[in-house]
Design a protein around this motif. Sequence first.
Motif, PDB file in Angstrom:
ATOM      1  N   LYS A 132     -32.040 -57.647  31.163  1.00 54.00           N
ATOM      2  CA  LYS A 132     -30.604 -57.492  30.901  1.00 54.00           C
ATOM      3  C   LYS A 132     -30.472 -57.085  29.436  1.00 54.00           C
ATOM      4  O   LYS A 132     -30.700 -57.903  28.542  1.00 54.00           O
ATOM      5  CB  LYS A 132     -29.877 -58.799  31.169  1.00 54.00           C
ATOM      6  N   VAL A 133     -30.111 -55.828  29.195  1.00 52.93           N
ATOM      7  CA  VAL A 133     -30.266 -55.230  27.876  1.00 52.93           C
ATOM      8  C   VAL A 133     -28.931 -55.104  27.142  1.00 52.93           C
ATOM      9  O   VAL A 133     -27.940 -54.648  27.724  1.00 52.93           O
ATOM     10  CB  VAL A 133     -30.908 -53.831  27.986  1.00 52.93           C
ATOM     11  N   THR A 134     -28.930 -55.522  25.865  1.00 56.87           N
ATOM     12  CA  THR A 134     -27.827 -55.225  24.957  1.00 56.87           C
ATOM     13  C   THR A 134     -28.380 -54.424  23.792  1.00 56.87           C
ATOM     14  O   THR A 134     -29.337 -54.857  23.132  1.00 56.87           O
ATOM     15  CB  THR A 134     -27.157 -56.503  24.428  1.00 56.87           C
ATOM     16  N   LEU A 135     -27.801 -53.261  23.542  1.00 61.15           N
ATOM     17  CA  LEU A 135     -28.216 -52.386  22.438  1.00 61.15           C
ATOM     18  C   LEU A 135     -27.137 -52.414  21.366  1.00 61.15           C
ATOM     19  O   LEU A 135     -25.960 -52.163  21.654  1.00 61.15           O
ATOM     20  CB  LEU A 135     -28.414 -50.953  22.934  1.00 61.15           C
ATOM     21  N   THR A 136     -27.532 -52.720  20.129  1.00 58.93           N
ATOM     22  CA  THR A 136     -26.577 -52.694  19.022  1.00 58.93           C
ATOM     23  C   THR A 136     -27.094 -51.791  17.917  1.00 58.93           C
ATOM     24  O   THR A 136     -28.306 -51.677  17.706  1.00 58.93           O
ATOM     25  CB  THR A 136     -26.326 -54.099  18.445  1.00 58.93           C
ATOM     26  N   ASP A 137     -26.175 -51.164  17.221  1.00 58.00           N
ATOM     27  CA  ASP A 137     -26.517 -50.336  16.072  1.00 58.00           C
ATOM     28  C   ASP A 137     -25.237 -50.100  15.285  1.00 58.00           C
ATOM     29  O   ASP A 137     -24.127 -50.200  15.835  1.00 58.00           O
ATOM     30  CB  ASP A 137     -27.127 -48.999  16.510  1.00 58.00           C
ATOM     31  N   ALA A 138     -25.369 -49.797  14.001  1.00 57.19           N
ATOM     32  CA  ALA A 138     -24.206 -49.483  13.179  1.00 57.19           C
ATOM     33  C   ALA A 138     -23.731 -48.057  13.393  1.00 57.19           C
ATOM     34  O   ALA A 138     -22.588 -47.719  13.069  1.00 57.19           O
ATOM     35  CB  ALA A 138     -24.532 -49.708  11.703  1.00 57.19           C
ATOM     36  N   SER A 139     -24.592 -47.199  13.927  1.00 58.53           N
ATOM     37  CA  SER A 139     -24.280 -45.768  14.080  1.00 58.53           C
ATOM     38  C   SER A 139     -23.737 -45.481  15.478  1.00 58.53           C
ATOM     39  O   SER A 139     -24.447 -45.635  16.480  1.00 58.53           O
ATOM     40  CB  SER A 139     -25.539 -44.938  13.833  1.00 58.53           C
ATOM     41  N   ALA A 140     -22.506 -45.016  15.546  1.00 57.28           N
ATOM     42  CA  ALA A 140     -21.913 -44.631  16.826  1.00 57.28           C
ATOM     43  C   ALA A 140     -22.652 -43.449  17.434  1.00 57.28           C
ATOM     44  O   ALA A 140     -22.808 -43.365  18.663  1.00 57.28           O
ATOM     45  CB  ALA A 140     -20.433 -44.291  16.632  1.00 57.28           C
ATOM     46  N   ASP A 141     -23.118 -42.530  16.591  1.00 57.45           N
ATOM     47  CA  ASP A 141     -23.829 -41.351  17.095  1.00 57.45           C
ATOM     48  C   ASP A 141     -25.144 -41.750  17.770  1.00 57.45           C
ATOM     49  O   ASP A 141     -25.507 -41.226  18.836  1.00 57.45           O
ATOM     50  CB  ASP A 141     -24.110 -40.369  15.958  1.00 57.45           C
ATOM     51  N   MET A 142     -25.887 -42.670  17.144  1.00 57.65           N
ATOM     52  CA  MET A 142     -27.142 -43.131  17.737  1.00 57.65           C
ATOM     53  C   MET A 142     -26.873 -43.881  19.043  1.00 57.65           C
ATOM     54  O   MET A 142     -27.587 -43.713  20.034  1.00 57.65           O
ATOM     55  CB  MET A 142     -27.895 -44.032  16.758  1.00 57.65           C
ATOM     56  N   LEU A 143     -25.839 -44.697  19.067  1.00 59.70           N
ATOM     57  CA  LEU A 143     -25.527 -45.455  20.273  1.00 59.70           C
ATOM     58  C   LEU A 143     -25.088 -44.549  21.421  1.00 59.70           C
ATOM     59  O   LEU A 143     -25.377 -44.842  22.587  1.00 59.70           O
ATOM     60  CB  LEU A 143     -24.439 -46.487  19.977  1.00 59.70           C
TER      61      LEU A 143
END
Length: 429
Positions: free
Chosen positions: A67-78
């Motif tokens: 069950k995966v949650t991906l976080t990042d500060a960059s909207a483009d990367m997400l």
Amino acid sequence: MAKKIDDVYTGSVASKYDEVRNRLPRWTREAGVIEPVLRRIPPGSSVLDVAAGTARWLPVYKELGLKVTLTDASADMLALAAEKAKSLGVSARVEQISAIDDAPFPQAETVVTTNFLNWISLADVETCLRKMRQTGAGTYLLMIAYIPQNWSATRRLRARLRISWKNLRTRLGIREKGIYHLHEEQDVRAMFRRVGLTVIEEAVIEENHKKRVTFVTAKPTGELPVVTIDEVIVAKDSVVIDGKSYAIKAGTWALYVPELEMKILRAADGNCAYEHPLAPDPATVRAAPADQKFRRYTAAEWASSIDKPVLERAAENCIIADRLARHGFGAALKAAVVVRSYRQGDSGKPTHSAGMILENLFTYPRRRDVTETEFRKVGLIPDRYKSCIRQQIRGYVSDFNAVFGVMPQGAETEVAALRGRMADHCAAG
């Protein structure tokens, strides 16, 4: 001007991220070390990928049914990460969260972060780890690089100069990257201790002329491990531990086994003992008038030192060592030790003893000596003649024992709890 790390991975840098890095030999080396560790994550459990970027590890997560949650500060990367998840058929939660602001991370059983912790300062790394700890995770898989503490001063300087040159080019706009932070190994390990994480495994990805890159498995710090030894037989310059002989460095109150990084207290009849050519014979001390002086101490003072149960003193020493290590003033404490049968020579009377296992201070970098003020501020009282302050190793406190040795303040509950656990180990079996 160099960009903040949260602002770097946007636009073309984001869109070309996978294409550029998939051609790098380093990328393959990292995968070869990291993927086998990721595959140990329990299938079907929840994982939080911090600073996930384009979600490099999604194929592994899919394989395990996580069950995966991906976080990042960059909207483009997400956005790219979400697209990759969709193409792989992975139902991943995607959230734009900076690793170093006040926004909390979602709850998870395992936290993963790679290729991120050296792009922020060590203070920000600590902030990030504290946020991770709030997820309630039981396992933390972290990629981090550092300058090894056993490197020579010259090698360390060269490494820093090389990184400084790269960062200068970044600041001048020649390189489209953030500022790289080259952490010191001892600072990284002290930080892990401060945030309550214990490193249980560390896989080296590569070591070059600038740094050592590692993938760390850490878990929340729990009870101090207790190592049990069945038999110790002490000779002048050696000791036999469970049938195997080791060289020792013999002290008045304890002996040190370099090969095992183990310090064992001298003991007699379950209490502390001492051995030194200038020290008075214990029997003479006990028979003498209480106020009779033997060197700097009275008979009563000598007697009181050998009336202390050895398990109690060992527990005190562990608390002392832990406080010093947490503030960067001493060697990291690895375990407490109990000895079920301790003898001075083959014909000696068996008793029990105890001690601890510490990292080797001679592998630590030289630092300025710890001051008495600093020592007292961490809740420790120096020995009567302050040998602990005067006789440091490479700027770290290592000498705890004397007739009136170092004592931890306000540690009665901690000492009693650890002493009880050690007693249980000593009696078991």
